[in-house]
Enzyme design. Structure first.
Site, PDB file in Angstrom:
ATOM      1  N   GLU A  47      31.972  40.398  44.565  1.00 13.30           N
ATOM      2  CA  GLU A  47      33.150  39.758  45.150  1.00 13.30           C
ATOM      3  C   GLU A  47      34.484  40.322  44.703  1.00 13.30           C
ATOM      4  OE1 GLU A  47      30.809  38.137  43.378  1.00 13.30           O
ATOM      5  OE2 GLU A  47      31.685  36.641  42.045  1.00 13.30           O
ATOM      6  N   ASN A  48      34.473  41.233  43.726  1.00 17.42           N
ATOM      7  CA  ASN A  48      35.723  41.892  43.381  1.00 17.42           C
ATOM      8  C   ASN A  48      36.108  42.984  44.382  1.00 17.42           C
ATOM      9  OD1 ASN A  48      33.434  43.222  42.243  1.00 17.42           O
ATOM     10  ND2 ASN A  48      34.799  44.563  41.118  1.00 17.42           N
TER      11      ASN A  48
END
Lengths: 219, 233, 233, 219
Positions: A47-48
């Site tokens: 999710e980064n």
């Protein structure tokens, strides 16, 4: 016997389908990547801002600009894309990820999940967990069935502050695989050698037990 | 010199105008893609009572963590904090305020702030402590909460390359929150590893168009790694 | 064959599943960056009662305009229409419905649709016919209206290059509405000028990650120019 | 004498400052690009997704994938960036464009503008105009002061459906340059040879006239 961490990861891996985009949480969920079945390809979303997470780098490949959501150094798989956090959570919130696997402290019969905050202890934050549980259609929560003191984590009502409301449909514990629907846990499979009685005893929330509960098998 | 030349030559100039009590939006995820020298400059300036909007708060001796030493931070708006001891101490002593915000909501709040969208609805956080006190509304049978956007007096951003006009590209996952931060500052300062001439970056590959950027400075970077994980080659 | 191979080899396959009454989101601005062959395929299929979400409606004999001939379009959600005579005729005859939407609001509605944001606030259209019947709310002393997001049964998109996994890049201003359209379709179909192998597109230069894309097809394109303007060399 | 189209463009060009990002509407506003003063650089934003619009292409340079918001073939200037419509209007809506110039049918003393719709006529749409007037701090509206029939277009209240409410502060007509504040038009400059009386006569909305109204000069 209760499932080992590796067996939990193996069992979850059976839920993967060819072509799935998958977000694996920190801890046991990360191990799932080691058990992807033959003939199945999945792409891991971090999710980064990385879709197509590859293996850890070799010493020579280490790059500070290339990390995953656990802040570990990683590589990009062939065909990966890299983008901003806003784009990453557009994917997640918009329901484009096919499967999310994450840990929890508690789940309840209404699909509520508590995983980020224990009042009285230092609160570090929810990170992306609230977005992940709100955005995904298909979530597997993995956790131990009961605490070390024998207290059930599968409850009528979560006691801890929630991460998400009414969003969990599948739970894999060290004892059983269960589905949540119609306000109850439905026992689907049990760990090898674990009795239905033990699962009943360790499940505080309403539990529906079918006539036959198959035992998981591991190679 | 062109009115579009955004290059400044000192970190003093880069952060000029930052005052006590201001809100600063910072790019970065963990220690990856953080504007480390701009943060060091704030440390040097000793500016106090700052509110930081940043996914994390660095570690004890690197990143935003270094601003805790002289208690320069009043409030953090973050999704995940507390990778350092001083943070915990100040938090428990009530010297530091934290507004925990889900990571995706935080990214969207920054984007919305830069895009002139004062608020939006998201299912994230509904039914949790994050949703408390926020408006709930139903769309197509599902409950959502209203989240308001964020803007800052300053945005501090770490890019890879910029041209002198302030067009920026980011390197790999060091992109993270940086592009949204860049849009949401009244004054946006970008530090980069390399400054090139206009025309050297391909127009369709620019991540942050120069219209968002006020100042560009070339720095040198430590790029500390938080979790060094390797496989055998 | 990998589960990520999105390539289809015929336009029949590309648009399979499109049914009467569906909503289709289309990329393109004017005639630039429009999925011209996917539109032609819809013409060929004869699907009716379609709602199109697209900034424009093409011209008489090109782009979405060709779907007017057999009255395939029930409703247009657009910012600017009427570059063709048939459109005007059907509109005045009440055979065609139009929901005029400001261009920036339209782009944001598509993005929000793809990003799981059911609604957002914008000052655009407040106090105008666009704001009528919409909720008004004040933030920081200014009035905004609430706009709801848009999703489609299909999204049809024109890219430049895609890899077989459905990662897409766009060429110059043919990008326009295409990236947002791509995120907002239940089934997203992208036609491109060239299909390459995974790994050939640089990860940080991909405009549309493959996660949004269901089908990719290689086409050949007329790329008609609406306003040919030149200077003397 | 009333200003020519070229003089209107010239006068607007004097409002440009070095380093301005500018959006020029279709028609007369586009001509402003021809009169950018010596020593000043501006970047033109085209709302279809181009920041740094260059001149029209030569025959050899024409490219169907490279157009402006008026759907004309254009080139990209050195240092240009190209992006999606959502990003383009994020810039516009977010107030990042320094100056917007556009035409109108009517403006009024409260800064309302009507520019896109005449009831009873075919409505083609507002395109990006509503976003542009809602997003910009600094807008110049350019229009004729009165209709061919002598009816004022500077009104107490717009009669046509609005494009935006309370957003216009500067108007350049063929007769005068005016600012809008405190519920009135403030006469700032008049076209060469145009009398204050004529401007008063052709302005229906409240008009504030200072003692001295300078005449515009053109080289």
């Amino acid at each position: 016997m209760a499932l080992s961490r590796e067996q939990i990861a193996q069992r979850i891996a059976r839920e993967l389908e060819d072509g799935f985009y998958v977000n694996l949480g920190i801890g046991i969920p990360t191990l799932v990547a080691n058990y992807i079945p033959e003939g199945i390809e999945v792409m891991l979303q971090s999710e980064n801002g990385l879709l197509g997470m590859g293996p850890f780098p070799t010493e020579d490949e280490i790059d500070a600009d290339m990390i995953n959501a656990g802040k570990q150094t990683v590589t990009a798989a062939t065909g990966a894309s890299i983008f901003s956090s806003a784009e990453s959570f557009a994917m997640i919130r918009g329901g484009h990820v096919d499967l999310t696997v994450l840990g929890a402290f508690e789940v309840d019969v209404n699909g509520n999940i508590a995983s980020w905050m224990i009042p009285g202890k230092l609160i570090k934050g929810m990170g992306g967990a609230m977005d992940l549980v709100a955005g995904a259609e298909n979530i597997i929560v993995t956790m131990t069935h009961a605490s070390k003191h024998g207290e059930s984590k599968l409850l009528t009502n979560c006691t801890l502050p929630l991460t998400g409301a009414g969003c969990i449909k599948k739970v894999l514990t060290d004892l059983a695989f269960l589905e949540i629907k119609d306000g109850a846990f439905h026992l689907k499979e049990r760990a090898p050698g674990v009795s239905v009685e033990e699962i009943i005893e360790k499940t505080e929330g309403k539990l529906v037990v079918p006539e036959h509960v198959p035992e998981m098998t591991f190679a | 010199m062109s009115g579009f030349n955004k290059v400044v030559n000192s970190y003093e100039e880069a952060m000029a105008g930052l005052e006590d009590g201001m809100t600063v939006i910072a790019g970065g995820f963990g220690l990856c893609g953080i504007p480390e020298n701009l943060i060091a400059q704030i440390r040097k300036m000793g500016t106090k009572e700052l509110t930081f909007v940043s996914n994390n708060c660095g570690v004890d001796d690197f990143g935003l963590g270094i601003l805790l030493v002289d208690r320069q931070i009043k409030k953090m708006i973050s999704s995940y904090v507390g990778e350092n001891a001083l943070f915990e101490k100040q938090l428990l002593a009530g010297e530091l305020e934290v507004e925990l915000t889900p990571q995706g909501t935080l990214a969207e709040k920054m984007r919305a702030g830069g895009a002139g969208i004062p608020a939006f609805y998201t299912a994230t956080g509904y039914g949790t402590p994050v949703g408390e006190g926020k408006e709930v509304r139903e769309f197509n049978g599902r409950k959502y909460i209203m989240e308001e956007s964020i803007t800052g007096d300053f945005a501090i951003v770490k890019g890879w390359k910029a041209d002198t006009y302030g067009n920026v590209i980011y390197r790999d996952t060091a992109q993270n929150f940086n592009p949204m931060a860049a849009t949401a500052g009244k004054i946006t300062v970008v530090e980069v590893e390399e400054i090139v001439q206009p025309g050297e970056l391909k127009p369709t590959e620019i991540h942050t168009p120069g219209i968002y950027v006020n100042r560009v400075i070339k720095g040198s970077f430590e790029k500390r790694i938080e979790q060094r994980t390797v496989r055998q080659s």
